[in-house]
Write a protein that holds these residues in place. Structure first.
Motif, PDB file in Angstrom:
ATOM      1  N   UNK A 250     -19.894   4.143  -0.577  1.00  0.00           N
ATOM      2  CA  UNK A 250     -21.024   3.289  -0.238  1.00  0.00           C
ATOM      3  C   UNK A 250     -21.285   3.263   1.259  1.00  0.00           C
ATOM      4  N   UNK A 251     -20.269   3.546   2.066  1.00  0.00           N
ATOM      5  CA  UNK A 251     -20.457   3.651   3.511  1.00  0.00           C
ATOM      6  C   UNK A 251     -19.344   4.519   4.065  1.00  0.00           C
ATOM      7  N   UNK A 252     -19.630   5.164   5.145  1.00  0.00           N
ATOM      8  CA  UNK A 252     -18.635   6.026   5.784  1.00  0.00           C
ATOM      9  C   UNK A 252     -18.160   5.355   7.066  1.00  0.00           C
ATOM     10  N   UNK A 253     -17.018   4.704   6.974  1.00  0.00           N
ATOM     11  CA  UNK A 253     -16.446   4.060   8.138  1.00  0.00           C
ATOM     12  C   UNK A 253     -15.532   5.020   8.877  1.00  0.00           C
ATOM     13  N   UNK A 254     -14.850   4.536   9.897  1.00  0.00           N
ATOM     14  CA  UNK A 254     -13.920   5.386  10.638  1.00  0.00           C
ATOM     15  C   UNK A 254     -12.755   5.818   9.755  1.00  0.00           C
ATOM     16  N   UNK A 255     -12.212   6.970  10.045  1.00  0.00           N
ATOM     17  CA  UNK A 255     -11.076   7.481   9.280  1.00  0.00           C
ATOM     18  C   UNK A 255      -9.892   6.532   9.400  1.00  0.00           C
ATOM     19  N   UNK A 256      -9.175   6.338   8.296  1.00  0.00           N
ATOM     20  CA  UNK A 256      -7.971   5.524   8.316  1.00  0.00           C
ATOM     21  C   UNK A 256      -6.763   6.395   8.009  1.00  0.00           C
ATOM     22  N   UNK A 257      -5.604   5.824   8.251  1.00  0.00           N
ATOM     23  CA  UNK A 257      -4.349   6.551   8.088  1.00  0.00           C
ATOM     24  C   UNK A 257      -3.498   5.791   7.071  1.00  0.00           C
ATOM     25  N   UNK A 258      -3.179   6.471   5.976  1.00  0.00           N
ATOM     26  CA  UNK A 258      -2.441   5.861   4.877  1.00  0.00           C
ATOM     27  C   UNK A 258      -1.022   6.422   4.837  1.00  0.00           C
ATOM     28  N   UNK A 259      -0.181   5.794   4.062  1.00  0.00           N
ATOM     29  CA  UNK A 259       1.200   6.261   3.969  1.00  0.00           C
ATOM     30  C   UNK A 259       1.720   6.074   2.548  1.00  0.00           C
ATOM     31  N   UNK A 260       2.771   6.811   2.239  1.00  0.00           N
ATOM     32  CA  UNK A 260       3.436   6.699   0.942  1.00  0.00           C
ATOM     33  C   UNK A 260       4.922   6.958   1.127  1.00  0.00           C
ATOM     34  N   UNK A 261       5.735   6.259   0.354  1.00  0.00           N
ATOM     35  CA  UNK A 261       7.186   6.465   0.354  1.00  0.00           C
ATOM     36  C   UNK A 261       7.681   6.387  -1.087  1.00  0.00           C
ATOM     37  N   UNK A 262       8.651   7.231  -1.415  1.00  0.00           N
ATOM     38  CA  UNK A 262       9.165   7.308  -2.785  1.00  0.00           C
ATOM     39  C   UNK A 262      10.689   7.211  -2.768  1.00  0.00           C
ATOM     40  N   UNK A 263      11.233   6.518  -3.745  1.00  0.00           N
ATOM     41  CA  UNK A 263      12.676   6.416  -3.943  1.00  0.00           C
ATOM     42  C   UNK A 263      12.968   6.542  -5.443  1.00  0.00           C
ATOM     43  N   UNK A 264      14.169   6.984  -5.777  1.00  0.00           N
ATOM     44  CA  UNK A 264      14.663   6.929  -7.147  1.00  0.00           C
ATOM     45  C   UNK A 264      15.787   5.895  -7.164  1.00  0.00           C
ATOM     46  N   UNK A 265      15.563   4.817  -7.905  1.00  0.00           N
ATOM     47  CA  UNK A 265      16.495   3.692  -7.938  1.00  0.00           C
ATOM     48  C   UNK A 265      17.466   3.826  -9.110  1.00  0.00           C
ATOM     49  N   UNK A 266      18.704   3.428  -8.865  1.00  0.00           N
ATOM     50  CA  UNK A 266      19.730   3.464  -9.921  1.00  0.00           C
ATOM     51  C   UNK A 266      19.589   2.234 -10.813  1.00  0.00           C
ATOM     52  N   UNK A 267      18.441   2.135 -11.467  1.00  0.00           N
ATOM     53  CA  UNK A 267      18.181   0.988 -12.342  1.00  0.00           C
ATOM     54  C   UNK A 267      17.100   1.380 -13.330  1.00  0.00           C
ATOM     55  N   UNK A 268      17.158   0.837 -14.544  1.00  0.00           N
ATOM     56  CA  UNK A 268      16.069   1.089 -15.485  1.00  0.00           C
ATOM     57  C   UNK A 268      14.790   0.406 -15.018  1.00  0.00           C
ATOM     58  N   UNK A 269      13.687   0.791 -15.646  1.00  0.00           N
ATOM     59  CA  UNK A 269      12.368   0.338 -15.220  1.00  0.00           C
ATOM     60  C   UNK A 269      12.271  -1.190 -15.144  1.00  0.00           C
ATOM     61  N   UNK A 270      12.720  -1.890 -16.173  1.00  0.00           N
ATOM     62  CA  UNK A 270      12.587  -3.345 -16.221  1.00  0.00           C
ATOM     63  C   UNK A 270      13.392  -4.013 -15.112  1.00  0.00           C
ATOM     64  N   UNK A 271      14.541  -3.458 -14.766  1.00  0.00           N
ATOM     65  CA  UNK A 271      15.352  -4.022 -13.695  1.00  0.00           C
ATOM     66  C   UNK A 271      14.727  -3.747 -12.339  1.00  0.00           C
ATOM     67  N   UNK A 272      14.218  -2.537 -12.137  1.00  0.00           N
ATOM     68  CA  UNK A 272      13.567  -2.209 -10.871  1.00  0.00           C
ATOM     69  C   UNK A 272      12.339  -3.081 -10.644  1.00  0.00           C
ATOM     70  N   UNK A 273      11.635  -3.425 -11.715  1.00  0.00           N
ATOM     71  CA  UNK A 273      10.459  -4.295 -11.611  1.00  0.00           C
ATOM     72  C   UNK A 273      10.821  -5.644 -10.982  1.00  0.00           C
ATOM     73  N   UNK A 274      12.033  -6.135 -11.256  1.00  0.00           N
ATOM     74  CA  UNK A 274      12.461  -7.427 -10.721  1.00  0.00           C
ATOM     75  C   UNK A 274      12.523  -7.423  -9.195  1.00  0.00           C
ATOM     76  N   UNK A 275      12.730  -6.244  -8.604  1.00  0.00           N
ATOM     77  CA  UNK A 275      12.795  -6.170  -7.144  1.00  0.00           C
ATOM     78  C   UNK A 275      11.499  -6.622  -6.499  1.00  0.00           C
ATOM     79  N   UNK A 276      10.403  -6.558  -7.245  1.00  0.00           N
ATOM     80  CA  UNK A 276       9.089  -6.927  -6.708  1.00  0.00           C
ATOM     81  C   UNK A 276       8.583  -8.259  -7.239  1.00  0.00           C
ATOM     82  N   UNK A 277       9.303  -8.866  -8.167  1.00  0.00           N
ATOM     83  CA  UNK A 277       8.750 -10.035  -8.851  1.00  0.00           C
ATOM     84  C   UNK A 277       9.653 -11.257  -8.844  1.00  0.00           C
ATOM     85  N   UNK A 278      10.955 -11.113  -8.618  1.00  0.00           N
ATOM     86  CA  UNK A 278      11.873 -12.239  -8.686  1.00  0.00           C
ATOM     87  C   UNK A 278      12.449 -12.550  -7.301  1.00  0.00           C
ATOM     88  N   UNK A 279      12.424 -13.823  -6.891  1.00  0.00           N
ATOM     89  CA  UNK A 279      12.795 -14.181  -5.516  1.00  0.00           C
ATOM     90  C   UNK A 279      14.168 -13.681  -5.097  1.00  0.00           C
TER      91      UNK A 279
END
Length: 301
Positions: free
Chosen positions: A136-165
């Motif tokens: 819809x509009x062409x603004x200035x170029x931005x710079x994005x980033x990505x990082x990947x890890x393989x965690x020693x935990x099943x999916x449901x446990x890894x999800x807790x890292x982002x959701x449980x205090x």
């Protein structure tokens, strides 16, 4: 020296059939239709508002296989309106889709951000493949980033890292920082408050962020916007935000099952104004994820 792309050849088997599709169904303007003799002809058409045209030819480019063209993109300001026009014109298409990783697509949902990542795919009668993309509009170029890890935990446990205090407080903050507080409200429209505390040698101050969620798809995907706030969730003034860091940083977190009951985690951040700001943020994220890896490694042991 300015070099301007003016014409793209689109290989077709039947020029009349293709001309009818592009002119009558898509609404391209016919610039000219030239027949040199019984075997040689070319038709030039231009998409509405475009500075680049296409040509359909007979007798000139026999080594181009009809229907072999891929990756042509038409940019539109409103992808949903453009798709509605395709439907009205009788052009088959796959509906509005969005991409999160540049390789895969999913159907767009209400509330999705569509700029740059919203597409509609369709083909001409020969099979040449086109896409509509929303910009819809062409603004200035931005710079994005990505990082990947393989965690020693099943999916449901890894999800807790982002959701449980109790999990978030064990990894939030780069090396040497601690997290004394994580008030989690992980739901679409919800806002979490997280705090990182600097080590004494760096002043020992507390720094607060909110995470406001656009998408929560347990246990596979989170999309949220990180804002810079005080302890009462009030936004900090713009001058308090590091140079090159956006007012609100869009994050996309994806989790996928990995071999051996583990989880592949990818975190993407978007919108940094300078490479330096992106690289500093990447370094902090990498250190946070190092702590998350260690958290699950100790649990696995």
């Amino acid at each position: 020296m300015q070099w301007t792309l003016e014409v793209v050849q689109v290989p077709v088997a039947d020029v009349d059939r293709a001309k009818a599709f592009y002119a009558e169904q898509l609404g391209f303007a016919v610039d000219f239709d030239v027949r040199a003799d019984e075997e040689h002809r070319f038709v030039q058409l231009t998409p509405p508002g475009s500075g680049c045209s296409i040509q359909l030819a007979a007798g000139y480019f026999d080594d181009m296989v009809p229907g072999s063209l891929r990756g042509l993109v038409l940019v539109v300001p409103d992808i949903r309106a453009a798709r509605a026009e395709l439907v009205e014109r009788g052009v088959d298409n796959g509906g509005v889709v969005v991409t999160e990783d540049g390789t895969s697509f999913r159907p767009a949902r209400d509330g999705d951000a569509l700029d740059n990542v919203g597409f509609v795919h369709f083909s001409d009668p020969d099979g040449n493949q086109w896409s509509l993309q929303q910009i819809s509009s062409r603004g200035p170029a931005t710079h994005d980033l990505a990082a990947t890890r393989v965690l020693d935990a099943p999916l449901e446990e890894a999800w807790k890292a982002w959701t449980e205090p109790e999990y978030v407080m064990r990894w939030w903050g780069p090396t040497g920082f601690t997290s004394p507080l994580a008030e989690m409200d992980v739901r679409e429209g919800g806002t979490s408050l997280v705090c990182m505390r600097a080590p004494a040698e760096y002043g020992g101050q507390d720094m607060y962020n909110t995470w406001t969620y656009q998408e929560v798809r347990a246990p596979e995907r989170l999309e949220f916007v990180l804002d810079f706030t005080d302890a009462d969730r009030a936004l900090l003034p713009d001058e308090a935000i590091p140079p090159g860091v956006p007012r609100a940083v869009r994050h996309v977190v994806t989790l996928r099952p990995a071999e051996g009951g583990r989880t592949e985690l990818t975190v993407r951040e978007f919108g940094y104004g300078t490479p330096d700001a992106r690289d500093i943020s990447r370094a902090g994220l990498e250190q946070c994820l190092d702590k998350m890896e260690a958290l699950f490694r100790r649990t696995a042991d």
